[in-house]
Design an enzyme around this catalytic site. Structure first.
Site, PDB file in Angstrom:
ATOM      1  N   ASP A 169       0.824  -1.216   0.000  1.00  0.00           N
ATOM      2  CA  ASP A 169       0.000   0.000   0.000  1.00  0.00           C
ATOM      3  C   ASP A 169       0.857   1.265   0.000  1.00  0.00           C
ATOM      4  O   ASP A 169       2.027   1.246   0.386  1.00  0.00           O
ATOM      5  CB  ASP A 169      -0.879   0.039   1.265  1.00  0.00           C
ATOM      6  CG  ASP A 169      -2.006  -0.982   1.213  1.00  0.00           C
ATOM      7  OD1 ASP A 169      -2.038  -1.803   0.278  1.00  0.00           O
ATOM      8  OD2 ASP A 169      -2.853  -0.934   2.125  1.00  0.00           O
TER       9      ASP A 169
ATOM     10  N   HIS B 260       4.050  -2.158   3.085  1.00  0.00           N
ATOM     11  CA  HIS B 260       4.080  -0.836   2.451  1.00  0.00           C
ATOM     12  C   HIS B 260       5.410  -0.672   1.717  1.00  0.00           C
ATOM     13  O   HIS B 260       6.465  -0.750   2.364  1.00  0.00           O
ATOM     14  CB  HIS B 260       3.897   0.258   3.504  1.00  0.00           C
ATOM     15  CG  HIS B 260       2.582   0.173   4.225  1.00  0.00           C
ATOM     16  ND1 HIS B 260       2.354  -0.727   5.236  1.00  0.00           N
ATOM     17  CD2 HIS B 260       1.426   0.850   4.045  1.00  0.00           C
ATOM     18  CE1 HIS B 260       1.095  -0.590   5.659  1.00  0.00           C
ATOM     19  NE2 HIS B 260       0.507   0.351   4.951  1.00  0.00           N
TER      20      HIS B 260
HETATM   21 NI    NI Z   1      -2.490   3.184   3.390  1.00  0.00          NI
END
Ligand code: NI
Length: 250
Positions: free
Chosen positions: A57, A199
């Site tokens: 993400d 991430h």
């Molecule tokens: Ni996010």
């Protein structure tokens, strides 16, 4: 003696004809093989596993994401990237590279807002402004949605117009940037059909991902995109439905 020469010439011509046909015969065999392969091979491969989907993400980020893509390419692994609208323009080349290399791209909203705090109009814009930007850059692909913070309500589900992909393994990589802890947590928890959240905007998370791939591949795991995971399990994901994992019995 003339007829002997004629026969020899005829034999040579026939030989030359056969030799020139060999490459075509090989090509034809390879072609018919690849044509008859899909159904049976796909069923065989579906029986294998375990399968997991790595998802990333908040990117792409210019300094960390390419390092991850290099590492995934070396390992022949495909992942799924839920990107932010504000990062599309600076990350154009990275996004194109992702598609070229077989990765899946999804929506993480235009400006990373918590969708449950927004009106239906605002939710629509957060999702569709990003969808439009990606479509302009990459073409009309199916962009699934991962809502920021994993927060959904009935309005978000109604506005999504695409499946909503949450996760089942979360090392909270943003909290400590501790690769060793994250790798241990993921490799201890992971099960067939899991969706792992990381991430790609942290160098430590990139390192975590590559170590996880190496350790789990050694244990027989295979890494696929979220779309591929659904396909392998014979699941047709539905718009506005949330999914945390796609286990073998789903
Ligand atoms: Ni996010």
């Amino acid at each position: 003696m003339g007829w002997r020469r004629d026969i020899r010439a005829g034999v040579l011509a026939l030989l030359a004809l056969m030799m020139s046909a060999v490459p075509w015969m090989i090509l034809a065999a390879a072609w018919s093989n690849s044509r008859s392969r899909p159904a049976a091979a796909a069923a065989m491969e579906a029986a294998d596993g375990p399968y997991v989907a790595l998802t990333f993400d908040d990117g792409p980020r210019l300094d960390t994401t390419p390092v991850l893509l290099d590492g995934l390419a070396r390992r022949g692994v495909h992942a799924t990237f839920f990107v932010i609208g504000e990062r599309v323009e600076p990350g154009r080349d990275i996004l194109k590279r992702m598609v070229d290399e077989g990765h899946q791209i999804g929506l993480h909203t235009y400006s990373h807002k918590m969708l449950t705090g927004l009106s239906a109009d605002e939710i629509y814009r957060e999702i569709n402004d990003l969808r439009d930007a990606l479509t302009g850059l990459l073409g009309d692909l199916d962009f699934m949605l991962r809502p920021p913070y994993g927060k959904v309500n009935s309005t978000v589900c109604a506005m999504a117009k695409t499946p909503i992909i949450l996760w089942s393994v979360d090392p909270e990589d943003w909290s400590d940037h501790d690769t060793a802890r994250q790798v241990a947590l993921i490799t201890n928890q992971v099960q067939d059909g899991d969706i792992i959240l990381l991430h790609d905007i942290y160098a430590s998370s990139v390192e975590t991902a590559l170590q996880v791939v190496d350790q789990l591949m050694a244990r027989g795991f295979r890494f696929v995109t979220v779309e591929e995971l659904f396909a392998l399990r014979g699941v047709q994901p539905e718009d506005g439905q949330t999914y945390r994992r796609v286990p073998p019995d789903s």
